[in-house]
Design an enzyme around this catalytic site. Sequence first.
Site, PDB file in Angstrom:
ATOM      1  N   LYS A   1      -0.694  10.970  -5.132  1.00 57.04           N
ATOM      2  CA  LYS A   1       0.159  12.135  -4.344  1.00 57.04           C
ATOM      3  C   LYS A   1       0.972  12.757  -5.361  1.00 57.04           C
ATOM      4  CE  LYS A   1       1.678   9.698  -1.038  1.00 57.04           C
ATOM      5  NZ  LYS A   1       1.343   8.197  -1.405  1.00 57.04           N
TER       6      LYS A   1
ATOM      7  N   ARG B   1       1.198   1.326 -13.243  1.00 58.67           N
ATOM      8  CA  ARG B   1       2.456   2.185 -13.368  1.00 58.67           C
ATOM      9  C   ARG B   1       3.799   1.241 -13.514  1.00 58.67           C
ATOM     10  NH1 ARG B   1       3.200   5.662  -8.071  1.00 58.67           N
ATOM     11  NH2 ARG B   1       4.088   3.950  -7.134  1.00 58.67           N
TER      12      ARG B   1
ATOM     13  N   ARG C   1       3.090  -2.605   0.815  1.00 58.84           N
ATOM     14  CA  ARG C   1       2.846  -1.100   1.046  1.00 58.84           C
ATOM     15  C   ARG C   1       1.407  -0.777   1.388  1.00 58.84           C
ATOM     16  NH1 ARG C   1       4.887  -0.309  -4.600  1.00 58.84           N
ATOM     17  NH2 ARG C   1       4.435   1.979  -4.449  1.00 58.84           N
TER      18      ARG C   1
HETATM   19  P1  AMP Z   1       6.938   6.736  -2.422  1.00 58.27           P
HETATM   20  O1  AMP Z   1       7.319   7.204  -3.640  1.00 58.27           O
HETATM   21  O2  AMP Z   1       6.401   8.143  -1.303  1.00 58.27           O
HETATM   22  O3  AMP Z   1       5.851   5.905  -2.547  1.00 58.27           O
HETATM   23  O4  AMP Z   1       7.843   6.109  -1.348  1.00 58.27           O
HETATM   24  C1  AMP Z   1       8.671   5.037  -1.864  1.00 58.27           C
HETATM   25  C2  AMP Z   1       9.140   4.064  -0.781  1.00 58.27           C
HETATM   26  O5  AMP Z   1      10.030   5.076  -0.073  1.00 58.27           O
HETATM   27  C3  AMP Z   1       8.170   3.607   0.404  1.00 58.27           C
HETATM   28  O6  AMP Z   1       7.728   2.540   0.272  1.00 58.27           O
HETATM   29  C4  AMP Z   1       9.009   3.750   1.631  1.00 58.27           C
HETATM   30  O7  AMP Z   1       9.878   2.586   1.591  1.00 58.27           O
HETATM   31  C5  AMP Z   1      10.173   4.807   1.305  1.00 58.27           C
HETATM   32  N1  AMP Z   1       9.698   6.237   1.939  1.00 58.27           N
HETATM   33  C6  AMP Z   1       9.296   7.300   1.483  1.00 58.27           C
HETATM   34  N2  AMP Z   1       8.865   8.265   2.141  1.00 58.27           N
HETATM   35  C7  AMP Z   1       9.011   7.558   3.613  1.00 58.27           C
HETATM   36  C8  AMP Z   1       8.681   7.986   4.775  1.00 58.27           C
HETATM   37  N3  AMP Z   1       8.321   9.213   5.264  1.00 58.27           N
HETATM   38  N4  AMP Z   1       8.948   7.133   5.964  1.00 58.27           N
HETATM   39  C9  AMP Z   1       9.535   5.797   5.674  1.00 58.27           C
HETATM   40  N5  AMP Z   1       9.735   5.211   4.336  1.00 58.27           N
HETATM   41  C10 AMP Z   1       9.539   6.328   3.389  1.00 58.27           C
END
Ligand code: AMP
Length: 187
Positions: A13, A127, A144
Site C-alpha cells: 500500500k 521489510r 496484524r
Molecule cells: P500501517 O503502517 O498502515 O501498517 O499501520 C501501522 C499500525 O498503525 C497498525 O498496525 C495499527 O496499529 C496503527 N494504525 C494505522 N492506521 C490505523 C487505523 N486506521 N486504525 C487503527 N489503527 C491504525
Amino acid sequence: MILILLGPPGAGKGTQAKILMDRLGIVQISTGDILRDAVRKGTPLGLKAKDYMDRGDLVPDEVMIGIIEERVGQKDCERGFLLDGFPRTIPQAEALDALFAKTGKAIDAVVTLTAKEEELVKRLLSRAEAEGRSDDNPESIRTRLQVFREKTQPLIDYYRSRGKLVEVDGLGTVEEVAERIKEALGN
Ligand code: AMP
C-alpha cells in the site's frame, strides 16, 4: 480526486500510494506514518498509540477518526488526497462517509490490493530486516494479519456494495502493480 487504498499488511500500500500521489498530484495520508511520527516525537497521541502498534492491534476508532477529520480539512487536501491505511474498520468507514456527507466530498474509488498470506508474511519479514519497524516481528505480523481478516476485510464488501471497489492483484513487481492500478482506474 479522493482515493482509498485498502489491503493487508505487506500488500504494498505505502509504495503504491507514493507512486499514485506523484502521478495524480494529490497528497498521501498514511495513518501509519502519522502514528509512527507521533511515537517518535513522544506526543500524547504517540504515547497512546505505541502499545497497540507494537502488538499489531488497531488504535481505537475514535482516536483515528479524530486524526482524519483534522487532516483532511487542511489546505493541501483541497485538490484531493489518497488515504493509505484508513479506514480499517466499519465504524471508521461510516465516520468517513458521515464526514464527507457533511463537507460535500465523495470517494472516487477504493483500490484494494490482493495477495496470498504466505507472500505477505515473506514480504513483512524481509521489510523487518530492511527497515527495522518495531511491529514487523513474527508475533505482531500474525496479529496484524488476523486483525485485517476480522476488522478490515469486511470493508471490501462495504465498498463493493457501494460500487466503489477496484480490485487489483498485488503480486508482482512494484511497476507491474502500479500499471495494473493505473489501468483499473482508467487513467
Ligand atoms: P500501517 O503502517 O498502515 O501498517 O499501520 C501501522 C499500525 O498503525 C497498525 O498496525 C495499527 O496499529 C496503527 N494504525 C494505522 N492506521 C490505523 C487505523 N486506521 N486504525 C487503527 N489503527 C491504525
